[in-house]
Design an enzyme around this catalytic site. Structure first.
Site, PDB file in Angstrom:
ATOM      1  NE  ARG A  54      -3.294  -0.001   2.887  1.00 45.85           N
ATOM      2  CZ  ARG A  54      -4.512  -0.247   2.474  1.00 45.85           C
ATOM      3  NH1 ARG A  54      -5.149   0.647   1.754  1.00 45.85           N
ATOM      4  NH2 ARG A  54      -5.110  -1.380   2.752  1.00 45.85           N
ATOM      5  N   GLY A  97      -0.999  -3.640   9.352  1.00 47.69           N
ATOM      6  CA  GLY A  97      -1.767  -2.760  10.234  1.00 47.69           C
ATOM      7  C   GLY A  97      -1.303  -1.319  10.257  1.00 47.69           C
ATOM      8  CD  GLU A  98       2.218   2.450   6.792  1.00 49.98           C
ATOM      9  OE1 GLU A  98       2.513   3.625   6.501  1.00 49.98           O
ATOM     10  OE2 GLU A  98       2.698   1.465   6.186  1.00 49.98           O
ATOM     11  NE  ARG A 100      -5.308  -2.953  11.772  1.00 47.13           N
ATOM     12  CZ  ARG A 100      -4.787  -4.159  11.724  1.00 47.13           C
ATOM     13  NH1 ARG A 100      -4.621  -4.870  12.826  1.00 47.13           N
ATOM     14  NH2 ARG A 100      -4.416  -4.676  10.570  1.00 47.13           N
TER      15      ARG A 100
END
Length: 293
Positions: A54, A97-98, A100
């Protein structure tokens, strides 16, 4: 004479209970267990992975996620791996989980829940991101291609893991046959949908494909227009001729202007670019030749 206090014998029931508690404390958290356990991690000790699939994060969606986390708490820990030989204060790198982590920063948290991951970090990050719905088509296709190459999977195996059919995986990967610079522009700047890009990549004629790309740049391209154009190309020569659907000479003007800019800037051309221009010149010569007969 002082009365000696009688020592009370320990209760056998309490002894059994104490033994059970000791056993539970020894076996509740096993270091060699199958499942890792969460721990609280300071946000200042965490760094994002620069190689994660991403590349774009929408500020509004991060703010919305932060509001949800503040209201409901952190429902899912992030995955992190240890940093070795780090010269900074960053002890952990995010595996998954970046969003979050960014939301926790936005909410002003100083720490959050994490689970240490010691498997293949790249594969875990790819799968976690590809199972989300907000990747743009280029990020999704690139991530699937990397996952297949990393694991040595075929398209069917990748589809099973990601919950997609083999045909869907094949279609997604098809868009990678488009020129990279055009693909980046159409996905990140123009927001062209994945199914439109797939149909565009299936157009066999480079001249027709370039015309459709120009339409995509102006926001006028649809899947129907692409399919009609491709049908025209596939129709036998004996069929009645008609003006290609969606074709305007305005697109020719735009193409001429862009070629003029390429020439003015003396931009280098690779062999593929040169071949496309040769085919374009041949088609133009044919049109002008037919016009003069």
């Amino acid at each position: 004479m002082a009365t000696r206090r009688k020592t009370k014998a320990p209760s056998p029931i309490l002894s059994v209970a104490a033994g059970l508690i000791d056993d539970a404390s020894n076996s509740f958290v096993r270091q060699d267990g199958k499942f890792r356990h969460t721990f609280e991690i300071p946000l200042t000790e965490v760094a994002p992975d620069p190689d994660q699939p991403r590349k774009s994060f929408d500020d509004e969606s991060i703010a919305a996620l932060a509001e949800t986390m503040v209201a409901e708490g952190q429902l899912q820990p992030i995955l992190v791996r240890r940093v070795t030989n780090s010269q900074s204060d960053k002890r952990w790198v995010i595996v998954a989980g970046e969003r979050r982590w960014r939301a926790a920063q936005h909410a002003g948290w100083s720490s959050m829940l994490a689970i240490e991951h010691d498997g293949d970090a790249e594969v875990a990050a790819l799968i976690e991101n590809l199972q989300r719905v907000d990747l743009n088509p280029l990020e999704e296709a690139t991530g699937i291609q990397r996952l297949i190459e990393k694991r040595g999977w075929n398209q069917s195996q990748a589809g099973e893991v990601l919950g997609k059919s083999r045909g869907e995986i094949s279609s997604i990967l098809k868009i990678l046959t488009l020129p990279t610079d055009i693909l980046e522009e159409l996905t990140s700047e123009r927001g062209v949908a994945r199914n439109t890009l797939v149909e565009l990549a299936r157009v066999p004629d480079p001249v027709r494909q370039q015309e459709l790309i120009e339409q995509a740049r102006t926001g006028q391209l649809t899947v129907k227009a692409i399919r009609l154009g491709r049908a025209d190309l596939e129709r036998p020569e004996s069929a009645p001729t008609r003006k290609p659907s969606g074709f305007t000479f305005t697109s020719v003007d735009r193409m001429a202007q862009r070629l003029s800019e390429v020439r003015a800037q003396q931009l280098p051309l690779n062999s593929e670019d040169r071949e496309r221009l040769r085919r374009l010149r041949a088609e133009i010569d044919q049109v002008l030749g037919d016009e003069n007969t």
